[in-house]
Write a protein that holds these residues in place. Structure first.
Motif, PDB file in Angstrom:
ATOM      1  N   THR A   2       0.862  -1.183   0.000  1.00  0.00           N
ATOM      2  CA  THR A   2       0.000   0.000   0.000  1.00  0.00           C
ATOM      3  C   THR A   2       0.893   1.226   0.000  1.00  0.00           C
ATOM      4  OG1 THR A   2      -1.433  -1.222   1.489  1.00  0.00           O
ATOM      5  CG2 THR A   2      -1.890   1.087   1.240  1.00  0.00           C
ATOM      6  N   ASP A   3       0.464   2.289  -0.651  1.00  0.00           N
ATOM      7  CA  ASP A   3       1.270   3.499  -0.560  1.00  0.00           C
ATOM      8  C   ASP A   3       0.383   4.734  -0.531  1.00  0.00           C
ATOM      9  OD1 ASP A   3       1.803   4.948  -3.534  1.00  0.00           O
ATOM     10  OD2 ASP A   3       1.043   2.910  -3.612  1.00  0.00           O
ATOM     11  N   PHE A   4       0.988   5.807   0.011  1.00  0.00           N
ATOM     12  CA  PHE A   4       0.374   7.115  -0.054  1.00  0.00           C
ATOM     13  C   PHE A   4       1.413   8.179  -0.027  1.00  0.00           C
ATOM     14  CE2 PHE A   4      -0.179   8.338   4.449  1.00  0.00           C
ATOM     15  CZ  PHE A   4      -1.428   8.055   4.956  1.00  0.00           C
ATOM     16  N   GLN A   5       1.041   9.368  -0.544  1.00  0.00           N
ATOM     17  CA  GLN A   5       2.069  10.395  -0.703  1.00  0.00           C
ATOM     18  C   GLN A   5       1.549  11.794  -0.420  1.00  0.00           C
ATOM     19  OE1 GLN A   5       3.405   9.528  -4.689  1.00  0.00           O
ATOM     20  NE2 GLN A   5       2.027  10.994  -5.611  1.00  0.00           N
ATOM     21  N   ILE A  22       2.609  11.792   8.914  1.00  0.00           N
ATOM     22  CA  ILE A  22       3.189  10.601   9.548  1.00  0.00           C
ATOM     23  C   ILE A  22       2.205  10.040  10.586  1.00  0.00           C
ATOM     24  CG2 ILE A  22       5.055   9.726  11.023  1.00  0.00           C
ATOM     25  CD1 ILE A  22       6.879  11.826   9.573  1.00  0.00           C
ATOM     26  N   ASP A  23       1.539  10.928  11.327  1.00  0.00           N
ATOM     27  CA  ASP A  23       0.531  10.476  12.287  1.00  0.00           C
ATOM     28  C   ASP A  23      -0.618   9.742  11.582  1.00  0.00           C
ATOM     29  OD1 ASP A  23       1.977  11.454  14.419  1.00  0.00           O
ATOM     30  OD2 ASP A  23       0.815  13.306  14.592  1.00  0.00           O
ATOM     31  N   GLN A  24      -1.040  10.249  10.422  1.00  0.00           N
ATOM     32  CA  GLN A  24      -2.080   9.570   9.641  1.00  0.00           C
ATOM     33  C   GLN A  24      -1.583   8.202   9.167  1.00  0.00           C
ATOM     34  OE1 GLN A  24      -3.406  12.049   6.376  1.00  0.00           O
ATOM     35  NE2 GLN A  24      -3.518  13.836   7.713  1.00  0.00           N
ATOM     36  N   ALA A  25      -0.327   8.146   8.747  1.00  0.00           N
ATOM     37  CA  ALA A  25       0.262   6.877   8.302  1.00  0.00           C
ATOM     38  C   ALA A  25       0.322   5.883   9.457  1.00  0.00           C
ATOM     39  CB  ALA A  25       1.660   7.111   7.732  1.00  0.00           C
ATOM     40  N   ARG A  26       0.613   6.392  10.641  1.00  0.00           N
ATOM     41  CA  ARG A  26       0.681   5.527  11.827  1.00  0.00           C
ATOM     42  C   ARG A  26      -0.674   4.861  12.074  1.00  0.00           C
ATOM     43  NH1 ARG A  26       2.103   7.576  17.922  1.00  0.00           N
ATOM     44  NH2 ARG A  26       2.408   5.518  18.836  1.00  0.00           N
ATOM     45  N   GLU A  27      -1.745   5.641  11.949  1.00  0.00           N
ATOM     46  CA  GLU A  27      -3.081   5.079  12.124  1.00  0.00           C
ATOM     47  C   GLU A  27      -3.417   4.086  11.011  1.00  0.00           C
ATOM     48  OE1 GLU A  27      -5.987   8.198  12.592  1.00  0.00           O
ATOM     49  OE2 GLU A  27      -4.728   9.216  14.084  1.00  0.00           O
ATOM     50  N   ARG A  28      -3.056   4.432   9.794  1.00  0.00           N
ATOM     51  CA  ARG A  28      -3.392   3.594   8.638  1.00  0.00           C
ATOM     52  C   ARG A  28      -2.599   2.288   8.619  1.00  0.00           C
ATOM     53  NH1 ARG A  28      -3.525   5.691   2.396  1.00  0.00           N
ATOM     54  NH2 ARG A  28      -3.917   3.680   1.438  1.00  0.00           N
ATOM     55  N   LYS A  66       6.697   9.934   0.112  1.00  0.00           N
ATOM     56  CA  LYS A  66       5.909   8.772  -0.288  1.00  0.00           C
ATOM     57  C   LYS A  66       6.090   7.679   0.760  1.00  0.00           C
ATOM     58  CE  LYS A  66       5.549   5.711  -4.277  1.00  0.00           C
ATOM     59  NZ  LYS A  66       6.071   5.473  -5.621  1.00  0.00           N
ATOM     60  N   ILE A  67       4.997   7.023   1.105  1.00  0.00           N
ATOM     61  CA  ILE A  67       5.036   5.944   2.091  1.00  0.00           C
ATOM     62  C   ILE A  67       4.520   4.669   1.437  1.00  0.00           C
ATOM     63  CG2 ILE A  67       4.230   5.137   4.338  1.00  0.00           C
ATOM     64  CD1 ILE A  67       3.702   8.090   5.054  1.00  0.00           C
ATOM     65  N   GLU A  68       5.278   3.610   1.611  1.00  0.00           N
ATOM     66  CA  GLU A  68       4.850   2.294   1.149  1.00  0.00           C
ATOM     67  C   GLU A  68       4.997   1.336   2.316  1.00  0.00           C
ATOM     68  OE1 GLU A  68       7.176   1.168  -2.228  1.00  0.00           O
ATOM     69  OE2 GLU A  68       6.329   2.734  -3.498  1.00  0.00           O
ATOM     70  N   ALA A  69       4.050   0.409   2.445  1.00  0.00           N
ATOM     71  CA  ALA A  69       4.117  -0.550   3.543  1.00  0.00           C
ATOM     72  C   ALA A  69       3.633  -1.908   3.090  1.00  0.00           C
ATOM     73  CB  ALA A  69       3.279  -0.065   4.719  1.00  0.00           C
ATOM     74  N   ASP A  70       4.200  -2.920   3.693  1.00  0.00           N
ATOM     75  CA  ASP A  70       3.687  -4.275   3.538  1.00  0.00           C
ATOM     76  C   ASP A  70       3.722  -4.912   4.924  1.00  0.00           C
ATOM     77  OD1 ASP A  70       6.345  -5.175   3.962  1.00  0.00           O
ATOM     78  OD2 ASP A  70       6.725  -5.338   1.815  1.00  0.00           O
ATOM     79  N   ASN A  71       3.612  -6.198   5.000  1.00  0.00           N
ATOM     80  CA  ASN A  71       3.545  -6.843   6.313  1.00  0.00           C
ATOM     81  C   ASN A  71       4.852  -6.802   7.086  1.00  0.00           C
ATOM     82  OD1 ASN A  71       0.870  -7.487   5.965  1.00  0.00           O
ATOM     83  ND2 ASN A  71       1.321  -9.443   4.990  1.00  0.00           N
ATOM     84  N   SER A  72       5.976  -6.623   6.405  1.00  0.00           N
ATOM     85  CA  SER A  72       7.261  -6.706   7.098  1.00  0.00           C
ATOM     86  C   SER A  72       7.971  -5.373   7.305  1.00  0.00           C
ATOM     87  CB  SER A  72       8.194  -7.671   6.359  1.00  0.00           C
ATOM     88  OG  SER A  72       8.388  -7.221   5.029  1.00  0.00           O
ATOM     89  N   ASN A  73       7.658  -4.357   6.479  1.00  0.00           N
ATOM     90  CA  ASN A  73       8.330  -3.075   6.679  1.00  0.00           C
ATOM     91  C   ASN A  73       7.505  -1.914   6.155  1.00  0.00           C
ATOM     92  OD1 ASN A  73       9.117  -2.537   3.859  1.00  0.00           O
ATOM     93  ND2 ASN A  73      10.482  -4.286   4.114  1.00  0.00           N
ATOM     94  N   ILE A  74       7.957  -0.726   6.555  1.00  0.00           N
ATOM     95  CA  ILE A  74       7.363   0.510   6.055  1.00  0.00           C
ATOM     96  C   ILE A  74       8.502   1.372   5.531  1.00  0.00           C
ATOM     97  CG2 ILE A  74       7.319   1.580   8.363  1.00  0.00           C
ATOM     98  CD1 ILE A  74       4.612   2.925   7.341  1.00  0.00           C
TER      99      ILE A  74
END
Length: 134
Positions: A2-5, A22-28, A66-74
């Protein structure tokens, strides 16, 4: 994956927007307190560097986060519109001749806070990877 920017003009005041993002990303993405502190410091430092050093505080130039995340890292990628820099030959801020200099600690700090740091596009882009708890 998943990603968002977020794209912001190069103004130091926009660091507040980055912190909120970053706070929004933390929640997501649900990353925990253990890495949150490292992320907030490393990412805001890299955006600060992009604004001041990369884009030379030119508000006509943008910084892309840009933020990308999967199950193992962000992963957080920060890109500026500057000319880049020689990230292979940075002075060591812990060496005696540099210890009292006011600057030069940002990349050193980022490298110690993130699990992996990669530079792309001659240094106009930094990628910081944080491992999520296994």
């Amino acid at each position: 994956m998943t990603d968002f920017q977020l794209k912001i003009p190069s103004l130091i005041d926009n660091i507040r927007i980055v912190e909120s993002f970053i706070d929004q990303a933390r929640e997501r993405f649900r990353f925990d307190d253990d890495i949150y502190g490292n992320i907030i410091v490393a990412v805001t430092e890299s955006v600060n560097n992009a604004i001041i050093h990369g884009n030379r505080s030119n508000k006509e130039k943008d910084v892309l986060l840009k933020i990308e995340a999967d199950n193992s890292n962000i992963s957080f990628t920060v890109e500026d519109e500057g000319d880049g820099f020689d990230f292979h030959n940075l002075p060591d801020p812990t060496s005696p001749e540099n210890i009292n200099k006011p600057g030069g600690r940002g990349i050193f700090l980022i490298r110690h806070l993130a699990d992996e740091v990669k530079f792309h596009n001659e240094g106009t882009t930094i990628e910081m990877i944080f491992y999520l708890n296994s």
